[in-house]
Design an enzyme around this catalytic site. Structure first.
Site, mmCIF file in Angstrom:
data_model
loop_
_atom_site.group_PDB
_atom_site.id
_atom_site.type_symbol
_atom_site.label_atom_id
_atom_site.label_comp_id
_atom_site.label_asym_id
_atom_site.label_seq_id
_atom_site.Cartn_x
_atom_site.Cartn_y
_atom_site.Cartn_z
ATOM 1 N N PHE A 20 0.818 -1.224 0.000
ATOM 2 C CA PHE A 20 0.000 0.000 0.000
ATOM 3 C C PHE A 20 0.857 1.281 0.000
ATOM 4 C CE2 PHE A 20 -2.187 2.779 3.384
ATOM 5 C CZ PHE A 20 -2.744 3.633 2.448
ATOM 6 N N ILE A 21 1.602 1.511 1.055
ATOM 7 C CA ILE A 21 2.320 2.794 1.144
ATOM 8 C C ILE A 21 3.519 2.801 0.199
ATOM 9 C CG2 ILE A 21 3.396 4.464 2.688
ATOM 10 C CD1 ILE A 21 1.913 3.150 5.019
ATOM 11 N N ASP A 29 12.868 -11.737 -0.910
ATOM 12 C CA ASP A 29 12.579 -11.644 0.526
ATOM 13 C C ASP A 29 13.670 -10.799 1.177
ATOM 14 O OD1 ASP A 29 12.307 -12.262 3.316
ATOM 15 O OD2 ASP A 29 11.345 -14.164 2.782
ATOM 16 N N ALA A 64 7.186 -5.089 5.344
ATOM 17 C CA ALA A 64 6.811 -5.563 6.682
ATOM 18 C C ALA A 64 5.539 -6.382 6.577
ATOM 19 C CB ALA A 64 6.563 -4.370 7.621
ATOM 20 N N THR A 99 6.101 2.908 12.715
ATOM 21 C CA THR A 99 4.709 3.181 13.085
ATOM 22 C C THR A 99 4.616 3.855 14.454
ATOM 23 O OG1 THR A 99 2.644 2.059 13.679
ATOM 24 C CG2 THR A 99 4.631 0.795 13.966
ATOM 25 N N ASP A 100 3.512 4.547 14.681
ATOM 26 C CA ASP A 100 3.254 5.125 16.011
ATOM 27 C C ASP A 100 2.884 4.042 17.027
ATOM 28 O OD1 ASP A 100 0.704 4.480 15.075
ATOM 29 O OD2 ASP A 100 -0.161 6.468 15.429
ATOM 30 N N GLU A 101 2.551 2.829 16.538
ATOM 31 C CA GLU A 101 2.097 1.780 17.472
ATOM 32 C C GLU A 101 3.196 1.329 18.423
ATOM 33 O OE1 GLU A 101 -0.399 -1.309 16.026
ATOM 34 O OE2 GLU A 101 -1.375 -0.016 14.578
ATOM 35 N N LYS A 109 7.796 -4.304 15.240
ATOM 36 C CA LYS A 109 8.246 -3.034 14.660
ATOM 37 C C LYS A 109 9.169 -2.304 15.643
ATOM 38 C CE LYS A 109 7.247 -1.275 11.249
ATOM 39 N NZ LYS A 109 7.809 -1.347 9.866
ATOM 40 N N ASN A 138 -2.460 5.392 7.985
ATOM 41 C CA ASN A 138 -2.603 5.919 6.626
ATOM 42 C C ASN A 138 -3.903 5.434 5.997
ATOM 43 O OD1 ASN A 138 0.621 6.263 5.038
ATOM 44 N ND2 ASN A 138 0.167 6.451 7.197
ATOM 45 N N PRO A 142 -18.122 -4.375 10.146
ATOM 46 C CA PRO A 142 -17.738 -4.825 11.482
ATOM 47 C C PRO A 142 -16.985 -3.751 12.267
ATOM 48 C CG PRO A 142 -16.260 -5.765 9.827
ATOM 49 C CD PRO A 142 -17.246 -4.911 9.092
HETATM 50 P P1 NAD Z 1 1.427 -3.588 3.318
HETATM 51 O O1 NAD Z 1 1.147 -4.791 4.140
HETATM 52 O O2 NAD Z 1 0.359 -3.015 2.440
HETATM 53 O O3 NAD Z 1 2.679 -3.885 2.360
HETATM 54 C C1 NAD Z 1 3.821 -4.550 2.802
HETATM 55 C C2 NAD Z 1 4.664 -4.922 1.580
HETATM 56 O O4 NAD Z 1 5.855 -5.581 2.055
HETATM 57 C C3 NAD Z 1 3.968 -5.883 0.619
HETATM 58 O O5 NAD Z 1 4.168 -5.482 -0.711
HETATM 59 C C4 NAD Z 1 4.648 -7.218 0.906
HETATM 60 O O6 NAD Z 1 4.681 -8.077 -0.231
HETATM 61 C C5 NAD Z 1 6.051 -6.757 1.297
HETATM 62 N N1 NAD Z 1 6.736 -7.751 2.150
HETATM 63 C C6 NAD Z 1 6.234 -8.359 3.250
HETATM 64 N N2 NAD Z 1 7.150 -9.229 3.746
HETATM 65 C C7 NAD Z 1 8.253 -9.123 2.954
HETATM 66 C C8 NAD Z 1 9.524 -9.745 2.978
HETATM 67 N N3 NAD Z 1 9.851 -10.667 3.894
HETATM 68 N N4 NAD Z 1 10.424 -9.392 2.031
HETATM 69 C C9 NAD Z 1 10.102 -8.477 1.080
HETATM 70 N N5 NAD Z 1 8.910 -7.875 0.995
HETATM 71 C C10 NAD Z 1 7.985 -8.188 1.933
HETATM 72 O O7 NAD Z 1 1.976 -2.508 4.325
HETATM 73 P P2 NAD Z 1 1.802 -0.920 4.325
HETATM 74 O O8 NAD Z 1 0.543 -0.567 5.008
HETATM 75 O O9 NAD Z 1 2.091 -0.405 2.961
HETATM 76 O O10 NAD Z 1 2.997 -0.516 5.319
HETATM 77 C C11 NAD Z 1 4.320 -0.254 4.812
HETATM 78 C C12 NAD Z 1 5.221 0.085 5.989
HETATM 79 O O11 NAD Z 1 4.723 1.239 6.657
HETATM 80 C C13 NAD Z 1 5.308 -1.011 7.054
HETATM 81 O O12 NAD Z 1 6.634 -1.080 7.505
HETATM 82 C C14 NAD Z 1 4.373 -0.536 8.151
HETATM 83 O O13 NAD Z 1 4.795 -1.019 9.405
HETATM 84 C C15 NAD Z 1 4.547 0.966 8.033
HETATM 85 N N6 NAD Z 1 3.388 1.771 8.477
HETATM 86 C C16 NAD Z 1 2.133 1.516 7.983
HETATM 87 C C17 NAD Z 1 1.077 2.341 8.350
HETATM 88 C C18 NAD Z 1 -0.331 2.121 7.825
HETATM 89 O O14 NAD Z 1 -1.259 2.787 8.275
HETATM 90 N N7 NAD Z 1 -0.546 1.225 6.869
HETATM 91 C C19 NAD Z 1 1.292 3.416 9.222
HETATM 92 C C20 NAD Z 1 2.583 3.631 9.724
HETATM 93 C C21 NAD Z 1 3.622 2.817 9.311
HETATM 94 O O1 DAU Z 2 -1.048 3.414 13.589
HETATM 95 C C1 DAU Z 2 -0.354 2.935 12.482
HETATM 96 C C2 DAU Z 2 -0.830 1.538 12.159
HETATM 97 O O2 DAU Z 2 -2.128 1.672 11.596
HETATM 98 C C3 DAU Z 2 0.103 0.791 11.210
HETATM 99 O O3 DAU Z 2 1.340 0.600 11.839
HETATM 100 C C4 DAU Z 2 -0.496 -0.554 10.806
HETATM 101 O O4 DAU Z 2 0.337 -1.182 9.844
HETATM 102 C C5 DAU Z 2 -1.856 -0.307 10.213
HETATM 103 O O5 DAU Z 2 -2.471 -1.536 9.879
HETATM 104 C C6 DAU Z 2 -2.744 0.477 11.185
HETATM 105 O O6 DAU Z 2 -3.062 -0.325 12.355
HETATM 106 P P1 DAU Z 2 -4.535 -0.337 13.013
HETATM 107 O O7 DAU Z 2 -4.694 -1.589 13.775
HETATM 108 O O8 DAU Z 2 -4.808 0.948 13.699
HETATM 109 O O9 DAU Z 2 -5.397 -0.343 11.641
HETATM 110 P P2 DAU Z 2 -6.722 -1.150 11.207
HETATM 111 O O10 DAU Z 2 -7.190 -0.551 9.922
HETATM 112 O O11 DAU Z 2 -6.529 -2.622 11.263
HETATM 113 O O12 DAU Z 2 -7.761 -0.763 12.350
HETATM 114 C C7 DAU Z 2 -8.084 0.597 12.593
HETATM 115 C C8 DAU Z 2 -9.027 0.623 13.783
HETATM 116 O O13 DAU Z 2 -10.276 0.047 13.368
HETATM 117 C C9 DAU Z 2 -8.541 -0.222 14.949
HETATM 118 O O14 DAU Z 2 -8.919 0.446 16.163
HETATM 119 C C10 DAU Z 2 -9.303 -1.523 14.821
HETATM 120 C C11 DAU Z 2 -10.610 -1.097 14.179
HETATM 121 N N1 DAU Z 2 -11.243 -2.084 13.278
HETATM 122 C C12 DAU Z 2 -10.476 -2.650 12.303
HETATM 123 C C13 DAU Z 2 -11.018 -3.579 11.446
HETATM 124 C C14 DAU Z 2 -10.176 -4.232 10.374
HETATM 125 C C15 DAU Z 2 -12.583 -2.396 13.404
HETATM 126 O O15 DAU Z 2 -13.274 -1.859 14.285
HETATM 127 N N2 DAU Z 2 -13.114 -3.305 12.555
HETATM 128 C C16 DAU Z 2 -12.392 -3.943 11.597
HETATM 129 O O16 DAU Z 2 -12.943 -4.812 10.860
#
Ligand code: NAD
Ligand code: DAU
Length: 355
Positions: free
Chosen positions: A10-11, A57, A81, A132-134, A162, A188, A213
């Site tokens: 995604f990102i 990988d 990740a 991540t902020d988590e 992380k 994001n 849900p």
């Molecule tokens: P995502 O799950 O959409 O994408 C992860 C990508 O990494 C995929 O393309 C997957 O194929 C690749 N990948 C996974 N394991 C691998 C491996 N062993 N070797 C090579 N490639 C591999 O994740 P995202 O939401 O795009 O997040 C990207 C980064 O940003 C992550 O490090 C995540 O922790 C961080 N992040 C995400 C969010 C969010 O809200 N999504 C917020 C803050 C930080």
């Molecule tokens: O804060 C940054 C993080 O945000 C990233 O590091 C993670 O990679 C990313 O997945 C995201 O984590 P969250 O757990 O916050 O995101 P998610 O979209 O899974 O859930 C957002 C909120 O919504 C969380 O409080 C759980 C809730 N939720 C999620 C799902 C999938 C629901 O209530 N119902 C659902 O079906």
């Protein structure tokens, strides 16, 4: 050139697309293509000579080292990740393997390559770790938002893995002098977001007439940032961040999950009304996520003060763009929902109790 790990996710994909829209500096995307990686995200670059894709990988240090030696990048941006908290609860092993061991392998290959560079190349090189902020854990309703000096207190296998990777990255700077940068970003949303995460899941389920849900009472708070703003922050940190420093990135957009779901339903009611009733009628409260963090909020003043970055989108403009993107990209949604996706939905949602 630059290397981007996880650039088919995604990102990462948004980052690669934005990068090549703004610069001609080539990119090598390195991605394992797990269930979350999708080459269709990068389809517009298929015949673009500025982009190379390598399936691999991050644990394969030998392959990564060979690519470093061949292409001599000036920077590595590490997005790869396992990223979904709920999956980390069902199966933490993949999170340890990729987020901890994989980041370690990448750092080792990078350190060996970096040591072959001359002094000026070494000084200019950057390893930017996307985190991540988590890692900071959870906040109470009245707590100040997470700053860069907030103590780490991860609560899920995902956030713990992380946090471990952040510590390794930090140690490689402190011990070996590797010029690293770390960003810790909030939630994001935007195009190419895999529909296991809240916002794209709600849009996809609403349109399919399925339940929406909401875990527990739905009053958990997240701080939402439109993905292109995150990408801009990463470009700015790469350009001007201080080696060894970390930067919190957030949107100043704290929302409860329930209010996010309501807003999505209202946008869909406006943009694609359904016959008879509102999408809100599909909302179902189900049992809560184990160990669910109650609130995240980011203090993004450091990156604004030091590097001049702040988000361009508001939640309202970003969410409207996101819903419009999903409405216009049905084929993408159908494609990512085929295959493994249905097994995940059954495992996570089937027979879940009503909260
Ligand atoms: P995502 O799950 O959409 O994408 C992860 C990508 O990494 C995929 O393309 C997957 O194929 C690749 N990948 C996974 N394991 C691998 C491996 N062993 N070797 C090579 N490639 C591999 O994740 P995202 O939401 O795009 O997040 C990207 C980064 O940003 C992550 O490090 C995540 O922790 C961080 N992040 C995400 C969010 C969010 O809200 N999504 C917020 C803050 C930080
Ligand atoms: O804060 C940054 C993080 O945000 C990233 O590091 C993670 O990679 C990313 O997945 C995201 O984590 P969250 O757990 O916050 O995101 P998610 O979209 O899974 O859930 C957002 C909120 O919504 C969380 O409080 C759980 C809730 N939720 C999620 C799902 C999938 C629901 O209530 N119902 C659902 O079906």
């Amino acid at each position: 050139m630059i290397f981007v790990t996880g650039g088919a996710g995604f990102i990462g994909a948004n980052f690669v697309l934005d990068w090549l829209a703004q610069s001609d500096e080539p990119v090598l995307t390195y991605d394992k293509l797990t269930y979350a990686g999708n080459l269709n995200n990068l389809a517009s670059l298929r015949n673009d000579a500025r982009h190379i894709f390598v399936q691999g990988d991050i644990n394969d240090g030998e392959l990564f080292a060979a690519l470093l030696s061949k292409h001599q990048p000036r920077a590595i941006l590490h997005f790869a990740a396992e990223s979904h908290v709920d999956r980390s609860i069902h199966g933490p092993a993949a999170f340890i393997a990729t987020n901890i061991n994989g980041t370690f392998s990448l750092l080792e290959a990078t350190r060996a390559y970096w040591q072959t560079l001359d002094a000026s190349q070494q000084a200019a090189f950057r390893f930017l770790h996307v985190s991540t902020d988590e890692v900071y854990g959870t906040l109470g309703a009245e707590d100040p938002p997470f700053s860069e000096s907030t103590a780490y207190a991860p609560n899920s296998p995902y956030s713990a893995s992380k946090a471990a990777s952040d510590h390794l990255v930090r140690a490689y700077h402190h011990t070996y002098g590797l010029p690293v940068l770390t960003t810790n970003c909030s939630n994001n949303y935007g195009p190419y977001h895999f529909p296991e995460k809240l916002i794209p899941l709600i849009i996809a389920n609403a349109r399919a007439g399925k339940d929406l849900p909401v875990y527990g009472d739905g009053l958990q708070v997240r701080d939402w940032l439109y993905v292109s703003d995150h990408c801009a922050a990463i470009r700015r940190v790469l350009e001007a961040g201080r080696p060894g420093a970390s930067y919190n990135v957030g949107g100043w957009n704290e929302k409860t999950n329930l209010s996010v779901v309501h807003t999505l339903c209202d946008l869909l009611n406006e943009l694609q009304p359904k016959s008879g009733g509102s999408y809100r009628d599909q909302i179902r409260h189900i049992s809560d996520r184990p160990g669910h963090d109650r609130r995240y909020a980011i203090d993004a003043r450091k990156i604004e003060r030091e590097l001049g970055w702040k988000p361009a989108e508001t939640f309202e403009t970003g969410l409207r763009k996101t819903v419009a993107w999903y409405l216009a990209n049905d084929a993408w949604v159908q494609q990512v929902q085929s295959g493994e996706y249905q097994q995940w939905v059954d495992l996570q949602y089937k027979n879940k109790e009503q909260a």
